[in-house]
Write a protein that holds these residues in place. Structure first.
Motif, PDB file in Angstrom:
ATOM      1  N   PHE A 457      19.401  49.717  11.709  1.00  0.00           N
ATOM      2  CA  PHE A 457      20.119  49.575  12.966  1.00  0.00           C
ATOM      3  C   PHE A 457      19.763  48.282  13.691  1.00  0.00           C
ATOM      4  O   PHE A 457      20.629  47.519  14.119  1.00  0.00           O
ATOM      5  N   TYR A 458      18.471  48.023  13.780  1.00  0.00           N
ATOM      6  CA  TYR A 458      18.000  46.889  14.569  1.00  0.00           C
ATOM      7  C   TYR A 458      18.490  45.567  13.980  1.00  0.00           C
ATOM      8  O   TYR A 458      19.028  44.708  14.681  1.00  0.00           O
ATOM      9  N   ASP A 459      18.341  45.436  12.672  1.00  0.00           N
ATOM     10  CA  ASP A 459      18.796  44.217  12.011  1.00  0.00           C
ATOM     11  C   ASP A 459      20.291  44.004  12.202  1.00  0.00           C
ATOM     12  O   ASP A 459      20.746  42.898  12.454  1.00  0.00           O
ATOM     13  N   ARG A 460      21.032  45.093  12.065  1.00  0.00           N
ATOM     14  CA  ARG A 460      22.485  44.942  12.166  1.00  0.00           C
ATOM     15  C   ARG A 460      22.914  44.654  13.597  1.00  0.00           C
ATOM     16  O   ARG A 460      23.841  43.893  13.843  1.00  0.00           O
ATOM     17  N   LEU A 461      22.217  45.264  14.536  1.00  0.00           N
ATOM     18  CA  LEU A 461      22.513  45.001  15.940  1.00  0.00           C
ATOM     19  C   LEU A 461      22.322  43.516  16.233  1.00  0.00           C
ATOM     20  O   LEU A 461      23.147  42.871  16.880  1.00  0.00           O
ATOM     21  N   LYS A 462      21.225  42.980  15.713  1.00  0.00           N
ATOM     22  CA  LYS A 462      20.932  41.557  15.928  1.00  0.00           C
ATOM     23  C   LYS A 462      21.996  40.699  15.277  1.00  0.00           C
ATOM     24  O   LYS A 462      22.448  39.704  15.841  1.00  0.00           O
ATOM     25  N   THR A 463      22.394  41.066  14.083  1.00  0.00           N
ATOM     26  CA  THR A 463      23.361  40.253  13.361  1.00  0.00           C
ATOM     27  C   THR A 463      24.707  40.250  14.068  1.00  0.00           C
ATOM     28  O   THR A 463      25.291  39.197  14.304  1.00  0.00           O
ATOM     29  N   LEU A 464      25.175  41.449  14.415  1.00  0.00           N
ATOM     30  CA  LEU A 464      26.535  41.480  14.948  1.00  0.00           C
ATOM     31  C   LEU A 464      26.619  40.902  16.353  1.00  0.00           C
ATOM     32  O   LEU A 464      27.702  40.528  16.814  1.00  0.00           O
ATOM     33  N   SER A 465      25.462  40.809  17.050  1.00  0.00           N
ATOM     34  CA  SER A 465      25.507  40.236  18.392  1.00  0.00           C
ATOM     35  C   SER A 465      24.935  38.821  18.391  1.00  0.00           C
ATOM     36  O   SER A 465      24.610  38.282  19.423  1.00  0.00           O
ATOM     37  N   ARG A 466      24.808  38.268  17.206  1.00  0.00           N
ATOM     38  CA  ARG A 466      24.188  36.961  17.016  1.00  0.00           C
ATOM     39  C   ARG A 466      22.863  36.872  17.773  1.00  0.00           C
ATOM     40  O   ARG A 466      22.517  35.852  18.352  1.00  0.00           O
ATOM     41  N   GLY A 467      22.134  37.975  17.783  1.00  0.00           N
ATOM     42  CA  GLY A 467      20.798  37.961  18.363  1.00  0.00           C
ATOM     43  C   GLY A 467      20.773  38.301  19.844  1.00  0.00           C
ATOM     44  O   GLY A 467      19.699  38.444  20.428  1.00  0.00           O
ATOM     45  N   TYR A 468      21.935  38.474  20.490  1.00  0.00           N
ATOM     46  CA  TYR A 468      21.938  38.638  21.937  1.00  0.00           C
ATOM     47  C   TYR A 468      21.728  40.062  22.426  1.00  0.00           C
ATOM     48  O   TYR A 468      21.458  40.280  23.601  1.00  0.00           O
TER      49      TYR A 468
END
Lengths: 601, 377
Positions: A457-468
């Protein structure tokens, strides 16, 4: 020390935004660190911390600073860990401060990792002092970043300090800002003792060193103290500060930050968040916010070479001396032999422990897929705690399975809301709240099953929000769920160490993807290797690793035998890192393949 | 008995796949290189561990045919003076098609060279160009003809397979082209993308695609079948020969017999005690400097003990069709293969067999040689 001349602060920054360098500069500028002692990233003591640029353990350093008004101030810099796995530890470190420097890269702008910690700081009423770092870079855009801070975080950034930790620019301004903006501590030195533990570690010379913030009262060498949550009593042996080296000063009083050593044998007895008081004149209530930290993610750790079992146990014992949130107990696996079931705060914590065991203790490890703790009620009414897929009883003995849920808060810029919503839905989340914090920032509150968070979840959250996007969560409750065990068979034999507990609706997809991923990781062998995923007795996916057909050096030239032979010897050495399961050799990555499985889009 | 390898690390240009030590001419160290070889030879002749007579000499490279016939004659003369040449000595020289005149070849023959190895590689002109070779198919045919005319009765041709885009029908066509020339010997090797070569870079950047391992394996087996049925024995993983034309020098490597390397980047195997491998650095300046001060330019790479010598004897010997003689192994090491490596033999149960007193792999198992052989390490 007068409270009016004490400032307790921490530094919040995104990775690479220059926290460690700025901390080094503050140490140098105040003469805390002599030239001789300068090493980069002084506060990150562990090799691993320096390499990864993350702080795992908190530190507290006392700086003496003579301000422009001519008066000398004690500045206590409390360095905190910076990852969601450690958010409880961070919250306790922040509770020891009145202010925080928010360090933002003047060209990169505000990034997500900082946000969760900034919000923690704001929640605890800390004064946040923005510092725009790397102002010397041609790409720096202080105006834009200032606006961004105001917009996203909602604090006044008009007086943000402009700095370059690299060139030393703005370091004096930063120190002045700390004196001017960070409120002085308050607290009554005459009241019964209340000191907050915000970290502790084991030192082979000192025993357990406990970092504390004095809230009320005074603590002195020789005092009899009580740890209110642990309900244990000890005698204080040493009271001091780090400046930056350990220095015995005999006593600390309300508002100050420092350390004590006492007759405390293990870090587990000095829990982060606990309150220290006097045995003779105890405080009535402990400080708020204490939580018993429990591992939430479990996985099996096995030595690649079974002869390393004893070394691994010793290494884990040593590590756990310093890390009370890491737990381990022996388990064994038909496929992997003797090993340990270990508990961690999260995936990063797991990786860190694994890396430290391999690096500092020289033990090669196989790590099995992480899992959460399920609550299983048997048909006879017994309640079992299941932290490994292999401990899940057969279907006919199960009355119900419950899985842990968390309450997750995601802060995200407007434009990524859609992506985050669909991620949360896909992860079986239930929306509780969606709130616009500003015109462009949204907070999403979701109830989510922890096992989905554990995977990716965490990795994908970061990816899809470009880290934001930033993530923060708390544990909620256990809820009944439709879960099944997914078994993996290699050449027809089930491999216990590869079993997983998954939601029934996802089993088919995960099984297929997992088998496909494992195929990528398993090198060709002298015979065909079949990988099957099955639920109960039913095979739902199959992949084949074809037999190796070619592995030969055509030619040895001019009689150079040594080079190629040594290469082959090295290859053979490398193969020892693989685990023989039946007659198939599985590389370490194969056991964690589930973490690499991408969800469908 | 001794074999001598002379490394001539000069080429007209570097081929894109080559990672052997060689530099392009013109080069300041080229002119007096033969003189250095003579000096090196003199130095080695005084070392007691090298004992003649010499039963094989191999001029390898690089491009040894950049040396003149009189250079070669003088070197062979020095070898004869230093160690003595056996009456049936095999003297091989590597040469590149497209650079050879009849007179030059006659000169080599007259100097004593009796085996010529031609770097044909392929008859596909487009591939030759792609690999950075300077010759074409016509040059190769011409070179074979001239060599015969000059009196060479023992010709070896290099054949590369698993070339970019090469299909099995294309390989069969290639083999037909080769067989038309009826050489006595073939060196066959699959093209490998070594990391530090232009080819390696091209493969990394996906500019060039090499055949996958399935196609490589099929090509290897196609070659085996075609050449064996044409009367060539697959006597070593990369070598085929008509009866009596197996390269003696080549077998010396695999049989772990002594050979002395001369020149920069040359390797030696000395059979004192359990064996010692030496090499001179891939560095012409260092080679020159060492010989200026009359220092042996060779350095010891590794020294063997009984265990590592046994493992290496199998690593090398099992590359040959003949295999490893149980009796010779027992004589040399005082123990049989099976008792020296019990677990390896279990691991290789279906692949390694003892027949007529020799341990050997079957040729199709050679495809996995690098994997299988690790059982002995």
């Amino acid at each position: 020390m007068k409270q009016s001349h004490i400032r307790n602060f921490s530094i919040i920054a995104h990775i690479d935004h220059g926290k460690s360098t700025l901390a080094d500069r503050l140490l140098e500028a105040t003469g805390t660190l002599s030239d001789r002692e300068r090493t980069d990233q002084f506060l990150d003591k562990m090799e691993l911390e320096r390499e990864r640029g993350i702080t795992i353990k908190a530190q507290a350093v006392r700086l003496l600073y003579t301000a422009q008004n001519g008066e000398e101030y004690v500045l206590n810099l409390i360095d905190t860990p910076g990852h969601v796995d450690f958010s409880y530890e961070v919250s306790r470190s922040l509770a020891a401060c009145e202010g925080a420097l928010l360090v933002v890269d003047a060209s990169q702008g505000v990034e997500a990792q900082t946000l969760a910690n900034v919000y923690l700081a704001i929640e605890q009423d800390l004064e946040v002092v923005p510092v725009l770092n790397k102002i010397d870079l041609p790409s720096a855009e202080p105006e834009r970043v200032r606006d961004e801070i105001e917009e996203i975080i909602g604090i006044d950034a008009s007086e943000a300090v402009l700095a370059s930790a690299k060139t030393g620019l703005g370091v004096q301004d930063t120190l002045e800002a700390i004196v001017e903006k960070v409120p002085q501590p308050t607290g009554d030195p005459e009241a019964p003792l209340k000191a907050l533990i915000f970290d502790s570690w084991y030192d082979s010379y000192q025993g357990v060193v406990v970092l504390i913030r004095l809230v009320d009262g005074v603590i002195r060498k020789g005092d009899r103290i009580r740890l209110m949550a642990s309900k244990s009593e000890h005698e204080v042996l040493k009271v001091g500060v780090f400046s930056p080296h350990l220095k015995d000063i005999g006593s600390l009083s309300a508002g100050e930050v420092g350390f004590i050593t006492a007759s405390i044998k293990v870090v587990k007895d000095a829990k982060v968040g606990d309150t220290i008081t006097h045995v003779k004149r105890p405080a009535e209530q402990q400080l708020p916010g204490f939580q018993e930290v429990k591992p939430v993610v479990f996985s099996g750790l096995y030595p690649v070479d079974s002869g390393d079992y004893d070394d691994l146990r010793d290494a884990m014992e040593k590590l756990s001396l310093n890390d009370s949130s890491f737990s381990f107990e022996p388990e064994n696996s038909a496929a992997l032999g003797f090993g340990f079931r270990c508990g961690f705060l999260g995936l990063l914590h797991m990786e860190i422990i694994q890396e430290r065991l391999e690096r500092e203790f020289g033990v090669e490890l196989i790590t099995t897929a992480p899992t959460v703790v399920y609550r299983v009620t048997s048909v006879k009414g017994e309640v079992l705690r299941v932290d490994s897929a292999n401990k899940l009883p057969d279907v006919q003995y199960i009355d119900k399975i419950e899985e842990p849920f968390i309450l997750a808060s995601v802060h995200v810029p407007n434009e990524f809301v859609g992506g985050v919503l669909s991620l949360c839905e896909e992860k079986r989340g239930r929306q509780r709240e969606i709130k616009y914090l500003t015109s462009s920032r949204v907070m999403l509150v979701y109830e989510l099953p922890l096992n989905e968070i554990v995977l990716d979840f965490y990795d994908r959250l970061k990816t899809l929000s470009r880290g934001y996007a930033s993530l923060d969560y708390e544990h909620l409750d256990y809820r009944p769920s439709s879960l099944v065990r997914l078994n993996i068979m290699i050449n027809g034999d089930p491999v216990d160490a590869l079993s997983l507990i998954v939601h029934r609706d996802k089993a088919q997809y995960r099984g297929r993807e997992l088998a496909a991923k494992m195929k990528e990781f398993i090198p060709r062998q002298q015979f065909e290797v079949a990988i099957q995923a099955a639920i109960g007795g039913k095979v739902i996916a199959r992949e084949t690793v074809k037999a190796l057909r070619k592995d030969v050096t055509a030619k040895c030239y001019g009689g150079d035998i040594t080079r190629k032979r040594k290469l082959l010897e090295k290859q053979k050495e490398g193969k020892k890192r693989m685990k023989q399961v039946g007659n198939v050799e599985l590389p370490q990555e194969a056991f964690l393949a589930i973490l690499k499985v991408k969800e469908s889009k | 008995m001794l074999s001598i390898y002379l490394h001539i690390p000069f080429c007209q240009s570097k081929c894109d796949y080559c990672d052997f030590f060689s530099v392009a001419v013109p080069h300041p160290r080229f002119a007096n290189y033969p003189a250095l070889l003579h000096q090196h030879l003199e130095l080695a002749a005084r070392q007691p561990e090298w004992q003649g007579p010499v039963h094989s000499v191999y001029f390898g490279g690089g491009t040894p045919s950049l040396l003149t016939a009189s250079d070669i004659a003088a070197l062979l003369n020095s070898i004869d003076n230093g160690f003595g040449l056996a009456t049936d000595v095999e003297i091989s020289l590597e040469a590149n098609p497209g650079t050879l005149s009849l007179a030059q070849l006659q000169g080599y023959r007259a100097a004593g060279v009796n085996r010529l190895s031609l770097g044909v590689q392929t008859f596909d002109n487009q591939l030759l160009q792609q690999l950075g070779r300077r010759h074409d198919a016509q040059d190769s045919r011409q070179a074979v003809m001239l060599a015969r005319q000059a009196g060479f009765a023992n010709l070896s041709l290099d054949l590369m397979f698993a070339l970019p885009g090469q299909t099995l029908p294309a390989l069969r066509e290639e083999i037909r082209n080769y067989l038309e020339l009826a050489p006595q010997h073939f060196s066959c090797y699959g093209l490998t993308a070594e990391p530090d070569t232009p080819l390696g870079a091209a493969v990394r950047n996906s500019h060039t695609t090499l055949p996958d391992e399935e196609l490589y394996a099929d090509a290897f087996l196609t070659l085996h079948d075609a050449l064996e049925s044409a009367g060539y024995r697959h006597y070593e993983i990369a070598n085929y020969a008509q009866a009596d034309f197996a390269c003696r020098h080549n077998l010396v490597y695999w049989q772990r017999q002594p050979y002395m390397g001369l020149g920069a980047g040359a390797h030696s195997f000395c059979d004192i005690d359990w064996g010692q491998r030496r090499a001179t650095a891939n560095d012409l300046d260092a080679y020159h400097a060492a010989l200026q001060t009359n220092t042996d330019p060779a350095e010891t790479l590794e020294t063997f003990n009984r265990q590592t010598a046994m493992a290496e004897a199998l690593y090398l010997g099992l590359r040959t069709r003949q295999g490893v003689s149980e009796e010779a192994f027992r004589t040399r090491f005082g123990t049989g293969v099976a008792s020296a490596f019990p677990s390896a033999l279990t691991e290789l149960a279906n692949r390694l067999e003892l027949q007529d007193g020799y341990w050997r792999f079957r040729p199709h198992d050679w495809l996995l040689f690098d994997r299988l052989i690790q059982a002995f390490f």
